[in-house]
Motif scaffolding. Sequence first.
Motif, PDB file in Angstrom:
ATOM      1  N   VAL A 169       5.629  -4.720 -13.950  1.00  0.00           N
ATOM      2  CA  VAL A 169       6.040  -3.431 -13.403  1.00  0.00           C
ATOM      3  C   VAL A 169       6.109  -2.419 -14.546  1.00  0.00           C
ATOM      4  O   VAL A 169       6.687  -2.686 -15.592  1.00  0.00           O
ATOM      5  CB  VAL A 169       7.418  -3.534 -12.714  1.00  0.00           C
ATOM      6  CG1 VAL A 169       7.851  -2.182 -12.175  1.00  0.00           C
ATOM      7  CG2 VAL A 169       7.363  -4.569 -11.589  1.00  0.00           C
ATOM      8  N   VAL A 191       6.928   1.731 -15.493  1.00  0.00           N
ATOM      9  CA  VAL A 191       7.562   2.958 -15.044  1.00  0.00           C
ATOM     10  C   VAL A 191       6.834   4.129 -15.675  1.00  0.00           C
ATOM     11  O   VAL A 191       6.619   4.155 -16.882  1.00  0.00           O
ATOM     12  CB  VAL A 191       9.054   3.006 -15.444  1.00  0.00           C
ATOM     13  CG1 VAL A 191       9.672   4.345 -15.084  1.00  0.00           C
ATOM     14  CG2 VAL A 191       9.813   1.883 -14.774  1.00  0.00           C
ATOM     15  N   ILE A 238       0.591   7.034 -14.206  1.00  0.00           N
ATOM     16  CA  ILE A 238       0.489   5.861 -13.331  1.00  0.00           C
ATOM     17  C   ILE A 238      -0.915   5.306 -13.155  1.00  0.00           C
ATOM     18  O   ILE A 238      -1.076   4.131 -12.837  1.00  0.00           O
ATOM     19  CB  ILE A 238       1.096   6.125 -11.942  1.00  0.00           C
ATOM     20  CG1 ILE A 238       0.286   7.133 -11.142  1.00  0.00           C
ATOM     21  CG2 ILE A 238       2.539   6.527 -12.044  1.00  0.00           C
ATOM     22  CD1 ILE A 238       0.700   7.227  -9.687  1.00  0.00           C
ATOM     23  N   THR A 261       2.012  -3.037 -11.213  1.00  0.00           N
ATOM     24  CA  THR A 261       2.753  -2.292 -10.210  1.00  0.00           C
ATOM     25  C   THR A 261       3.404  -1.124 -10.941  1.00  0.00           C
ATOM     26  O   THR A 261       3.886  -1.288 -12.052  1.00  0.00           O
ATOM     27  CB  THR A 261       3.837  -3.180  -9.574  1.00  0.00           C
ATOM     28  OG1 THR A 261       3.201  -4.263  -8.908  1.00  0.00           O
ATOM     29  CG2 THR A 261       4.697  -2.391  -8.595  1.00  0.00           C
ATOM     30  N   VAL A 312       6.032   2.363 -10.805  1.00  0.00           N
ATOM     31  CA  VAL A 312       7.063   3.188 -10.192  1.00  0.00           C
ATOM     32  C   VAL A 312       7.005   4.535 -10.908  1.00  0.00           C
ATOM     33  O   VAL A 312       7.095   4.593 -12.131  1.00  0.00           O
ATOM     34  CB  VAL A 312       8.470   2.571 -10.350  1.00  0.00           C
ATOM     35  CG1 VAL A 312       9.538   3.500  -9.787  1.00  0.00           C
ATOM     36  CG2 VAL A 312       8.530   1.208  -9.694  1.00  0.00           C
ATOM     37  N   LYS A 347       8.746   7.947 -11.675  1.00  0.00           N
ATOM     38  CA  LYS A 347      10.010   8.697 -11.658  1.00  0.00           C
ATOM     39  C   LYS A 347       9.600  10.159 -11.767  1.00  0.00           C
ATOM     40  O   LYS A 347       9.222  10.635 -12.822  1.00  0.00           O
ATOM     41  CB  LYS A 347      10.892   8.274 -12.837  1.00  0.00           C
ATOM     42  CG  LYS A 347      12.353   8.702 -12.754  1.00  0.00           C
ATOM     43  CD  LYS A 347      12.505  10.155 -12.942  1.00  0.00           C
ATOM     44  CE  LYS A 347      13.946  10.601 -12.962  1.00  0.00           C
ATOM     45  NZ  LYS A 347      14.028  12.039 -12.789  1.00  0.00           N
ATOM     46  N   ALA A 381       2.321   1.771  -5.595  1.00  0.00           N
ATOM     47  CA  ALA A 381       2.962   2.792  -6.425  1.00  0.00           C
ATOM     48  C   ALA A 381       4.015   3.436  -5.558  1.00  0.00           C
ATOM     49  O   ALA A 381       3.828   3.573  -4.351  1.00  0.00           O
ATOM     50  CB  ALA A 381       1.940   3.834  -6.872  1.00  0.00           C
ATOM     51  N   SER A 382       5.131   3.801  -6.141  1.00  0.00           N
ATOM     52  CA  SER A 382       6.184   4.405  -5.337  1.00  0.00           C
ATOM     53  C   SER A 382       6.947   5.440  -6.145  1.00  0.00           C
ATOM     54  O   SER A 382       6.929   5.420  -7.368  1.00  0.00           O
ATOM     55  CB  SER A 382       7.156   3.336  -4.826  1.00  0.00           C
ATOM     56  OG  SER A 382       7.810   2.726  -5.909  1.00  0.00           O
ATOM     57  N   VAL A 383       7.594   6.335  -5.441  1.00  0.00           N
ATOM     58  CA  VAL A 383       8.472   7.320  -6.055  1.00  0.00           C
ATOM     59  C   VAL A 383       9.869   7.008  -5.536  1.00  0.00           C
ATOM     60  O   VAL A 383      10.118   7.114  -4.339  1.00  0.00           O
ATOM     61  CB  VAL A 383       8.079   8.765  -5.657  1.00  0.00           C
ATOM     62  CG1 VAL A 383       9.072   9.755  -6.255  1.00  0.00           C
ATOM     63  CG2 VAL A 383       6.670   9.080  -6.087  1.00  0.00           C
ATOM     64  N   PRO A 384      10.788   6.593  -6.434  1.00  0.00           N
ATOM     65  CA  PRO A 384      12.142   6.279  -5.957  1.00  0.00           C
ATOM     66  C   PRO A 384      12.849   7.540  -5.504  1.00  0.00           C
ATOM     67  O   PRO A 384      12.628   8.613  -6.028  1.00  0.00           O
ATOM     68  CB  PRO A 384      12.828   5.658  -7.171  1.00  0.00           C
ATOM     69  CG  PRO A 384      12.018   6.069  -8.343  1.00  0.00           C
ATOM     70  CD  PRO A 384      10.636   6.378  -7.857  1.00  0.00           C
TER      71      PRO A 384
END
Length: 138
Positions: free
Chosen positions: A74, A76, A92, A101, A103, A105, A134-137
Amino acid sequence: MERAAVLLGERTDDIVATMSREMGATLPWCGFNVHVAKGMLVEAAAQAYAAVGKVIPSDLPGLTALGVRQPVGVVVGIAPWNAPLILGVRSIVWPLVWGNTVVLKSSEQTPLTQAAIVQVLHDPTWRRPPPRPASVPS
């Protein structure tokens, strides 16, 4: 990644308007962000098929070094507000292409602009999903 670049291009007007509204930037600066981000996605797509190992020159006679790309897990990506699309994509896209993977921010000042990055990567028109999420917390 190529499909994400196409989708980014198709959504240029909306992304430029959102970016301008969020950060107070001029439309040409916002358009430049989209243009550069699309180029990064295209380059990342090409790199996905690049050789997996590379001989690195050694300064010691008789020794050879080999660099091998492999996922680390993972990653960041932290993207600032001043070039939200360029710096968001840059943070990213390479880890994703190389099997990690990611994430993202995003900046508190440009969350909608940076959410557009994840949206083009997760668009339902993909024939198959990206290899890693991929994600945006929130």
